[in-house]
Design a protein around this motif. Structure first.
Motif, PDB file in Angstrom:
ATOM      1  N   TRP A 181       0.967  -1.303  -0.029  1.00 57.31           N
ATOM      2  CA  TRP A 181       0.187   0.136   0.277  1.00 57.31           C
ATOM      3  C   TRP A 181       0.872   1.322  -0.041  1.00 57.31           C
ATOM      4  N   LYS A 182       2.080   1.232   0.743  1.00 60.44           N
ATOM      5  CA  LYS A 182       2.826   2.505   0.965  1.00 60.44           C
ATOM      6  C   LYS A 182       3.532   2.833  -0.609  1.00 60.44           C
ATOM      7  N   PHE A 183       3.785   1.761  -1.420  1.00 62.86           N
ATOM      8  CA  PHE A 183       4.452   2.098  -2.494  1.00 62.86           C
ATOM      9  C   PHE A 183       3.314   2.427  -3.650  1.00 62.86           C
ATOM     10  N   LEU A 184       2.021   1.971  -3.275  1.00 66.37           N
ATOM     11  CA  LEU A 184       0.844   2.280  -4.243  1.00 66.37           C
ATOM     12  C   LEU A 184       0.523   3.838  -3.996  1.00 66.37           C
ATOM     13  N   TRP A 185       0.699   4.237  -2.817  1.00 67.93           N
ATOM     14  CA  TRP A 185       0.206   5.836  -2.668  1.00 67.93           C
ATOM     15  C   TRP A 185       1.269   6.748  -3.224  1.00 67.93           C
ATOM     16  N   PHE A 186       2.656   6.065  -3.014  1.00 67.97           N
ATOM     17  CA  PHE A 186       3.768   6.873  -3.541  1.00 67.97           C
ATOM     18  C   PHE A 186       3.626   7.080  -5.065  1.00 67.97           C
ATOM     19  N   THR A 187       3.080   5.822  -5.807  1.00 67.85           N
ATOM     20  CA  THR A 187       2.982   6.033  -7.424  1.00 67.85           C
ATOM     21  C   THR A 187       1.851   7.101  -7.471  1.00 67.85           C
ATOM     22  N   VAL A 188       0.854   6.914  -6.768  1.00 71.03           N
ATOM     23  CA  VAL A 188      -0.144   8.121  -7.086  1.00 71.03           C
ATOM     24  C   VAL A 188       0.202   9.261  -6.877  1.00 71.03           C
ATOM     25  N   VAL A 189       0.957   9.849  -5.944  1.00 68.97           N
ATOM     26  CA  VAL A 189       1.445  11.051  -5.643  1.00 68.97           C
ATOM     27  C   VAL A 189       2.551  11.333  -6.915  1.00 68.97           C
TER      28      VAL A 189
END
Length: 218
Positions: free
Chosen positions: A70-78
């Motif tokens: 999840w942390k990496f997913l939100w990083f890609t979103v930003v």
């Protein structure tokens, strides 16, 4: 094969915009909405189509879920939210520099700046570096220093030749036809269509990686 499918998708979308009234009307309304929403549309749409949707699909595949915590997913979103602003600025600047025409000369100039200058000098290196950093920090629980280790070990030229050039070659093969289509459209539609192509391409990669992974394990 994914690149060929992507090119066919982009060309089909352009032809539908030109010759199918319903598609033309829908994309025209989308362009009008983009103009009305301004930078909010740019940020949100690129974050969703470039980061959120591909990341959720990747998490939905059990054998790939570990590659997208999840942390990496939100990083890609930003990351893609920011990239949306960057790409939209590129399209706006090129409209100022070369105009809004769709003649071969104007489109060729825009493709050269996009694929020949922007991508190799900034877009691809910054994306590769950002993903390497995000994957190291958020997926592997490493440090930012570890993410930059390949550059320190190989030097900039070695890192560029090993990690950037192969990505750049595949980027040209896939995105040059798509960019041709994008620059044939009105400015208001260029970023929305770019986002659709980006999402489609990312999903193809996720599905392709999943098939390759299953083939190896079987």
């Amino acid at each position: 094969m994914p690149g060929a499918v992507l090119s066919a998708f982009a060309v089909g979308l352009l032809l539908a915009y030109w010759y199918v009234p319903a598609v033309n009307a829908a994309l025209t309304r989308l362009g009008e909405f983009k103009l009305a929403a301004g930078w909010a549309f740019v940020v949100v749409s690129t974050a969703v189509f470039g980061g959120l949707i591909p990341g959720l699909v990747q998490r939905a595949r059990p054998r790939l879920r570990h590659t997208m915590p999840w942390k990496f997913l939100w990083f890609t979103v930003v990351f893609w939210a920011y990239k949306g602003l960057e790409v939209d600025l590129l399209y706006r600047l090129q409209a100022v520099w070369f105009g809004h025409g769709t003649d071969p000369t104007t489109i060729a100039k825009k493709i050269f700046i996009d694929m020949g200058v922007y991508c190799p000098v900034w877009a691809v290196p910054s994306t590769v570096l950002a993903y390497a950093w995000g994957e190291t920090v958020f997926s592997k629980n490493g440090s930012a220093a570890q993410a930059l280790a390949p550059i320190r070990q190989l030097g900039f030229r070695g890192w560029f030749g090993r990690d950037i050039v192969p990505v750049m070659i595949s980027n040209w093969a896939v995105w040059v036809p798509a960019v041709c289509v994008i620059y044939c459209l009105p400015l208001a539609l260029q970023l929305p269509v770019q986002n659709l192509v980006l999402c489609f391409w990312s999903l193809l990669l996720v599905l392709q990686v999943g098939r390759d992974d299953e083939a190896v394990k079987n």
